[in-house]
Scaffold this motif. Sequence first.
Motif, short mmCIF file in Angstrom:
data_model
loop_
_atom_site.label_atom_id
_atom_site.label_comp_id
_atom_site.label_asym_id
_atom_site.label_seq_id
_atom_site.Cartn_x
_atom_site.Cartn_y
_atom_site.Cartn_z
N PHE A 93 28.14 38.47 81.69
CA PHE A 93 29.18 38.34 82.71
C PHE A 93 29.18 39.53 83.66
O PHE A 93 29.26 39.36 84.88
CB PHE A 93 30.56 38.20 82.05
N GLU A 132 35.24 36.98 80.64
CA GLU A 132 34.58 38.20 80.18
C GLU A 132 33.90 38.03 78.82
O GLU A 132 32.89 38.68 78.55
CB GLU A 132 35.58 39.35 80.11
N THR A 135 31.07 33.88 78.68
CA THR A 135 30.13 33.49 79.72
C THR A 135 28.70 33.67 79.20
O THR A 135 28.24 34.80 79.06
CB THR A 135 30.33 34.34 80.99
N SER A 140 27.09 31.62 83.58
CA SER A 140 27.02 32.61 84.66
C SER A 140 26.41 32.00 85.91
O SER A 140 26.84 32.32 87.03
CB SER A 140 26.20 33.83 84.21
#
Length: 238
Positions: A93, A132, A135, A140
């Motif tokens: 992330f 946070e 991902t 992403s």
Amino acid sequence: MAKIFITGSTDGLGMLAAKQLIKVGNDVYLHARNESRAIDARVQVPYAKEILIGDLASKSEVKNLAKQMNEIGPFDTVIYNAGISSNNKRSIFKVNVLAPYMLTALTTKPKRIIYISSSMHKGAKLDLDNLENDTDYSSSKLQILMLTKALSRKWQVAVNAVDPGWVPTKMGGPNANDDLIEGYTSQVWLATLDDPKVTGKYFYHMRPDDYDKRVDNVSLQDEFLEKIASISGIKLPN
């Protein structure tokens, strides 16, 4: 001739795109994670104008990189090429989503922005309440495409995303079966394309390709921007 900055350009597709863009007469600025990688890049790409340094996993270094960009810029084109694939979702992330968002928000708007996505974004998980920590690589690339769509709607800038394909770079590995040259051709083409109507697109080998239609949801775009602004502490300028 265009003034171009490429993140993650010390090897792989970023470096190949840089070399080609320099070959055809553009001023290209590279980005390295640290000084050691910058030294290697200076050998590999001797005609690069300058190499900016910053670790994209660090918020403070991303802010410093944005400062470096603004001191040199404005750029005609910024290619957000840097990315990692890892089992560490927080790192993914930070590098793949947060860093390009922060650099985009903190730097003077260029004429053209190019983000690197992937066909793996299709059907990826999107947990806006836990970006946070939840991902993965596919998510992403979905978020990056959503950022592309949102910016193309909000800004008077040509903003596009590219799927380079599965190519035999360090990240792609030796078993990758896509064409390496095609992997950077779209970025090189878009980097100097003087057509503001070409924006909000998702390209694969210089052609618009199918993508996850969730990214066209304006409400979802705005919610995503609110979440990442909260995480970064930085709002996109108008």
